[in-house]
Enzyme design. Structure first.
Site, short mmCIF file in Angstrom:
data_model
loop_
_atom_site.label_atom_id
_atom_site.label_comp_id
_atom_site.label_asym_id
_atom_site.label_seq_id
_atom_site.Cartn_x
_atom_site.Cartn_y
_atom_site.Cartn_z
CB CYS A 195 0.71 1.88 4.28
SG CYS A 195 -1.03 1.51 4.03
CB CYS A 211 -0.92 0.44 1.49
SG CYS A 211 -1.64 1.60 2.09
#
Ligand code: ZN
Length: 145
Positions: A71, A68
């Protein structure tokens, strides 16, 4: 004198620390490692219960995954916040890929998601990679810093 229960991030033993000593780099009575390293601790299925239930301070969990992008861009913001705001709260990271049962129990629908736990119960959550100023503002709104 008020005493604060702190779960050791290394061995999970519950330590009882006088509240006014929390900022003096307390060490674990069992494994002798620092109770606060100024950085997030990794959460796993093995330590999540002790971390959430045996801390008198709030626990903020960053739910993330390695694939991600947001993230990864949020990770340094979260690390800096840990260095700035420990020991007012405990910072932890949950790899949602490696710990899918925990992620399912918490009903994580998007990542990154931040979940704030108080006394073992979810108190608040917010999704998305917050800039540092917004993260600080959110923590102030939750009255944890
Ligand atoms: Zn320990």
């Amino acid at each position: 004198m008020s005493v604060t229960a702190i779960s050791c991030p290394h061995c999970q033993k519950t330590n009882r620390v006088p509240a006014q000593r929390l900022g003096d780099s307390p060490k674990c009575g069992s494994c002798k490692k620092p109770l606060f390293a100024g950085k997030p601790m990794p959460l796993t299925a093995a330590n999540v219960a002790a971390t959430l239930n045996h801390n008198d301070i709030p626990v903020l969990v960053d739910c993330w995954a390695s694939w991600c992008g947001p993230c990864r861009s949020f990770a340094p913001v979260f690390e800096k916040a840990a260095a700035e705001f420990e020991p007012k709260l405990r910072f932890a990271k949950l790899d949602t890929e490696a710990n899918q049962q925990v992620a399912a129990r918490w009903q994580i629908r998007s990542i990154p998601t931040l979940i704030l736990f108080k006394g073992g119960k979810e108190a608040a959550r917010v999704s998305g990679a917050l800039p540092a100023a917004q993260l600080k503002q959110w923590l102030q709104q939750q009255a944890v810093i």
